[in-house]
Design an enzyme around this catalytic site. Sequence first.
Site, PDB file in Angstrom:
ATOM      1  N   ASP A 225       0.506  -2.816  -0.509  1.00 14.52           N
ATOM      2  CA  ASP A 225       0.032  -4.106  -0.052  1.00 14.52           C
ATOM      3  C   ASP A 225      -1.140  -4.463  -0.969  1.00 14.52           C
ATOM      4  O   ASP A 225      -1.682  -3.614  -1.676  1.00 14.52           O
ATOM      5  CB  ASP A 225      -0.381  -4.048   1.426  1.00 14.52           C
ATOM      6  CG  ASP A 225      -0.408  -5.440   2.037  1.00 14.52           C
ATOM      7  OD1 ASP A 225      -0.337  -5.556   3.278  1.00 14.52           O
ATOM      8  OD2 ASP A 225      -0.497  -6.426   1.273  1.00 14.52           O
TER       9      ASP A 225
HETATM   10  C1  GLC Z   1      -1.248  -9.623   2.219  1.00 14.00           C
HETATM   11  C2  GLC Z   1      -0.233  -9.206   3.254  1.00 14.00           C
HETATM   12  C3  GLC Z   1       1.147  -9.021   2.681  1.00 14.00           C
HETATM   13  C4  GLC Z   1       1.343  -9.984   1.532  1.00 14.00           C
HETATM   14  C5  GLC Z   1       0.414  -9.569   0.420  1.00 14.00           C
HETATM   15  C6  GLC Z   1       0.446 -10.557  -0.752  1.00 14.00           C
HETATM   16  O1  GLC Z   1      -2.502  -9.140   2.498  1.00 14.00           O
HETATM   17  O2  GLC Z   1      -0.547  -8.108   4.095  1.00 14.00           O
HETATM   18  O3  GLC Z   1       2.083  -9.251   3.741  1.00 14.00           O
HETATM   19  O4  GLC Z   1       2.687  -9.961   1.075  1.00 14.00           O
HETATM   20  O5  GLC Z   1      -0.919  -9.409   0.858  1.00 14.00           O
HETATM   21  O6  GLC Z   1      -0.072 -11.784  -0.351  1.00 14.00           O
END
Ligand code: GLC
Length: 642
Positions: A225
């Site tokens: 993430d």
């Molecule tokens: C965010 C989210 C994830 C997302 C990623 C990119 O913090 O937790 O679901 O795809 O970062 O934006």
Amino acid sequence: MDLTLSLAQKATATVGADDWHTIELPQVRRLTLCDGPVGVRCEDPTSPSPDDFNKHDSYPATCLPCGAAVGASWNPDAVREAAAGIAAEAKALGVDVLLGPAMNHKRTPLGGRNFEYISEDPVLTGTLAAAYVEGVQSRGVAACVKHFCLNNTEYNRLTIDIDVDEDVLRDVYLKGFEIAVKSAAPLCLMGAYVRVDGKYCCENERLLSRILRDEWGYAGTVISDWRAIHDRVAALRAGCDLEMPFMSERSAESVVQAVQSGELDARTLDRAIDRLRALGDATAGSGEAPDPAQAYLAARALAEESAVLLKNDGILPLRGKVAVIGGRAKSPKYQGGGSARMNARQVTSLYDELSKRLSITYAEGFTAGEADERLLAEAERVAKAADVAVVCLSSPPSDDAEDRDRPSMRLEAGAYALVERLAAIGTPIVLVLQSGAPIEIPCRDKVAAILETFLAGSGGGEATARILTGEVNPSGKLAETYPERYEDCPAAAFYGTDPDRMRYGEGFLTGYRYYRTKRVQTAYPFGFGLSYTSFRYDSLSVETDGDEIVCSVRVTNTGDRSGKETVQLYAHLRDGVERELIGYRKAYIPAGKTVAVEIRVPCERLTVWKDGATRANNGYEIIAAPHSEADGVKASFHKICK
Ligand code: GLC
């Protein structure tokens, strides 16, 4: 060892080049990754920020109904079709990886991202997530199932350490991911922010290598993430192939140093490069040209499959003079906030779509915020002059967003005062709800009908109008229990008690498993949803066929309208939990007809994780029912699958 790339090049390839891309290397294609689950949010770097979360807005694209609606559809085919539509749009924008589906278990109704997630049951979540993955990947785009695992609430999500029993982890929180990984082979999987047993998910070898790869045979790429990695070397060693986004030069440097010092096996790095190369190869080339009109129709169809008719005393379908009340009829809450938020093309409103079909009157009822006597009086006047009042309400604007849980299950301020005033008039009220998670529904006993439409995306307004006017017979069923009050939720006692650690003390008794086993009254149970017709469950037979059981349920449509009924199969699998979903099927049943609905269930769905292995009972009672609290029809069998 791959001789064509230097160590420094390989190390750099395993970290993002910027927010949304990897670097270009010989034989390793530059990848473009974009959110999100309801539609591609490919940032337009020249656009301003649209909200308090995202740097830029994104190019216009079709917006699907939210994950909660996906769950309520119980319809893998509709999900697959809708996901393919948004994937074609993503492909045309040069996107290789679409960061969805979001599929964490819904453990508490206050979860900020419950709108994004699918269900409180792993079988429903895993099978619908699998359909979504198949749809996206059918258009040459990699799906990315997320957030693996245990990102069930937003409470201190970047650091919280989750404490959950092994068998509960396996059979509730991992089971959905296991079903999706084994049945749809997602090309990507995203590690979550949280810690499990003290180790960050993206650095957790037990999760990413031993369970995900060694036990489940996952062959895709694991990405982090965004900013979820604290130690790049530990993450690579654990099985996290790509750190996103670009953090600093130190990430790649630490990998080079670790290989040079022998702290990191060079083969680990090569495996990551091989997976990234394979991901680039799998998503290379141009896909079919997108068809926005078709994508819209698939989004609308999914919204129609998802809407849940919670109450109807016969007032629906609409007839007579119709008053439409509530600003959400004109400006719907059609999506949630955070990384899932996108620039939706062609959002339809209930007001516009009803106006095309009926002669209606309108009153705003209240502005965002508090009740206003002038507006309330106007709403009363309009309702009094009508045969029925359609009142359109949503969850608060700040609810249903990433990075914060909901403070309550209440609707937007002003909603309750409005419904109280209108309920006193005597004109039958139809509540139309736009929420991403369970809510306390005002005056449930005083209104004539309730239709939960969720955050219904581009086609939500038209889908709702088609249902209210009877063009479409509603068939959605809740994928998350609507409790009477938040305090009834089994996880409530274990939520937010410690900023560093969260104990999943409710164990298996999560969602309907708890409410049914403990006979706790709910407002509306998991699996519940009405139709404009009615169905009778006549009988259930169970046979084994190789490594499956084959259930045949005779269901009769006892009404005068054809419709779809989702037959749910439950079984008693373990001590202390009365019933757990093992399978389901949404079937079309013509008016007045009886259909034998066949549902095939893999035998492994009947096993439980216990003492370090999966175990089977020596016999089962299967229940086929319209929802989790219904008695349904039963059958027992003692032959165990091969
Ligand atoms: C965010 C989210 C994830 C997302 C990623 C990119 O913090 O937790 O679901 O795809 O970062 O934006």
